[in-house]
Design an enzyme around this catalytic site. Sequence first.
Site, PDB file in Angstrom:
ATOM      1  N   HIS A   1      42.391  40.623  47.774  1.00  0.00           N
ATOM      2  CA  HIS A   1      42.874  41.761  48.602  1.00  0.00           C
ATOM      3  C   HIS A   1      41.753  42.497  49.362  1.00  0.00           C
ATOM      4  CE1 HIS A   1      42.049  44.580  45.302  1.00  0.00           C
ATOM      5  NE2 HIS A   1      43.146  44.320  44.637  1.00  0.00           N
TER       6      HIS A   1
ATOM      7  N   HIS B   1      48.573  45.045  32.239  1.00  0.00           N
ATOM      8  CA  HIS B   1      48.409  45.538  33.616  1.00  0.00           C
ATOM      9  C   HIS B   1      49.389  44.782  34.510  1.00  0.00           C
ATOM     10  CE1 HIS B   1      46.732  46.820  37.300  1.00  0.00           C
ATOM     11  NE2 HIS B   1      45.720  45.988  37.425  1.00  0.00           N
TER      12      HIS B   1
ATOM     13  N   GLU C   1      49.483  44.464  37.822  1.00  0.00           N
ATOM     14  CA  GLU C   1      49.111  43.934  39.139  1.00  0.00           C
ATOM     15  C   GLU C   1      49.378  42.422  39.158  1.00  0.00           C
ATOM     16  OE1 GLU C   1      45.270  45.076  40.741  1.00  0.00           O
ATOM     17  OE2 GLU C   1      45.858  44.363  42.740  1.00  0.00           O
TER      18      GLU C   1
ATOM     19  N   ASP D   1      48.018  39.675  40.032  1.00  0.00           N
ATOM     20  CA  ASP D   1      47.113  38.618  39.573  1.00  0.00           C
ATOM     21  C   ASP D   1      47.270  38.344  38.080  1.00  0.00           C
ATOM     22  OD1 ASP D   1      46.064  41.240  39.510  1.00  0.00           O
ATOM     23  OD2 ASP D   1      44.032  40.529  39.250  1.00  0.00           O
TER      24      ASP D   1
ATOM     25  N   HIS E   1      43.272  49.711  36.152  1.00  0.00           N
ATOM     26  CA  HIS E   1      43.062  49.998  37.538  1.00  0.00           C
ATOM     27  C   HIS E   1      44.271  50.625  38.226  1.00  0.00           C
ATOM     28  CE1 HIS E   1      43.362  47.276  41.376  1.00  0.00           C
ATOM     29  NE2 HIS E   1      42.808  48.386  41.745  1.00  0.00           N
TER      30      HIS E   1
ATOM     31  N   ASP F   1      41.360  44.880  33.506  1.00  0.00           N
ATOM     32  CA  ASP F   1      40.390  44.868  34.604  1.00  0.00           C
ATOM     33  C   ASP F   1      39.030  45.471  34.209  1.00  0.00           C
ATOM     34  OD1 ASP F   1      42.016  43.641  36.471  1.00  0.00           O
ATOM     35  OD2 ASP F   1      42.619  45.485  37.466  1.00  0.00           O
TER      36      ASP F   1
ATOM     37  N   TYR G   1      32.185  44.307  41.302  1.00  0.00           N
ATOM     38  CA  TYR G   1      33.569  44.514  40.870  1.00  0.00           C
ATOM     39  C   TYR G   1      33.838  46.011  40.689  1.00  0.00           C
ATOM     40  CZ  TYR G   1      37.885  43.767  38.263  1.00  0.00           C
ATOM     41  OH  TYR G   1      39.196  43.780  37.851  1.00  0.00           O
TER      42      TYR G   1
ATOM     43  N   HIS H   1      39.186  39.346  33.897  1.00  0.00           N
ATOM     44  CA  HIS H   1      38.521  38.545  34.940  1.00  0.00           C
ATOM     45  C   HIS H   1      37.102  38.214  34.496  1.00  0.00           C
ATOM     46  CE1 HIS H   1      41.557  39.218  38.033  1.00  0.00           C
ATOM     47  NE2 HIS H   1      41.486  40.525  37.834  1.00  0.00           N
TER      48      HIS H   1
END
Length: 393
Positions: free
Chosen positions: A24, A78, A80, A82, A142, A161, A189, A220
């Site tokens: 993104h 989370h 999000e 991904d 996040h 994250d 990051y 990640h």
Amino acid sequence: MDAVKIADGIYWVGAVDWNTRNFHGYATPRGTSYNAYLIVDEKVALIDCVKTPFVQQLISRIRSIIDPKKIDYIISNHSENDHSSGLPVLQQLTGAPILASRKGMEHLPLNYGKLDLRMVADGEELSLGRNTLKFIETPMLHWPDSMMTFVKEQGVLFSMDGFGQHFAASHRFDDEVDEATLFEEAAKYYANILLPFGGQYRAALEKLMGLDIRLIATAHGIIWRKHIAKIIETYGRWAEHSTRRKAVIIYDTMWGSTESMAIAIAEGIASTGAEVQICKASATDRSTIVREVLDSKALVFGSPTLNMGAFPTMADIAIYLKGLKPRNRYAGFFGSYGWVPGGVKAMKELLANSGLEFKWEDLDIRFNPMEEGRRRCYDYGVSIGRTIMSEQP
Ligand code: FEO
């Protein structure tokens, strides 16, 4: 594909995305990974999920340990995409409920429709048998829904994250990869994903204090086992917006005049002993520029005037940076113009209320900064450098 054992009965079952180069808007030259973990106990839990194109890879790694149908719980730390876009497939395959925070319960159906969801509260615990999961809400690290999951008996923190890096690698642990590269990717990051949320991180740190953390299993990149204290301490500094004796000059140029100004300013800054980094906006992706911002006390923006306004690449970085709220830093502005100055003014308007303190007078020069103009730029740089050197430890 095989799982990788990371603790007693706990396995990495995620996916490495070697080829993604854009997350993104964040350039990821080293790719990334979507880390999911399997805890095999009397009850079986899957911690987090992966992006849709990698679901078969996840399932294959789970199958190397157990039949996926034996999964009793899917923990969504989370929401999000991904980490969550593979959830509908996983739920259909396993029939297991998805456990999420109150905000996660709100987000997930808005993305994926009907799911079997169960809410877990901040501090709630769930026994799997030998392992007890403790859910720790960490809002805005996040997204509002974010939480971490801690395995009390083994000291494993699934940090989502937090402490992550976009770093594809063939190894899973921090002592198996180059340390400098790892910390550099962690810095990039943090700068691009978590910079606006220093206050929330400090609140999260309070909650994590007192936990016996022996492994930080991120969502990640690389898992921390050797450098746990160092990455937590480093995050603490970033969260305080602490910076170094460093300036970053972010500029672009039409016909070389603003570039000539940038170089003279940089020489002035360097003459004081301060470090200076030059980033040409059209030659440097915005996420690399923001990495330089992370530890810079002074941000010096150079935009030529184009059609009475800012140069488009400079407007891009200003908008991106404003969203990241770079507090506790100074800003200066310069640029070349032809008949009416406008680039500097436009940049200042774009960065109003960004958290930056506009510290120095603007420096506008008409057309090409001849010798006298370059001298003014050099002196401007000296002024910036002296401020940094006198105020920074
Ligand atoms: Fe890795 Fe905020 O998602």
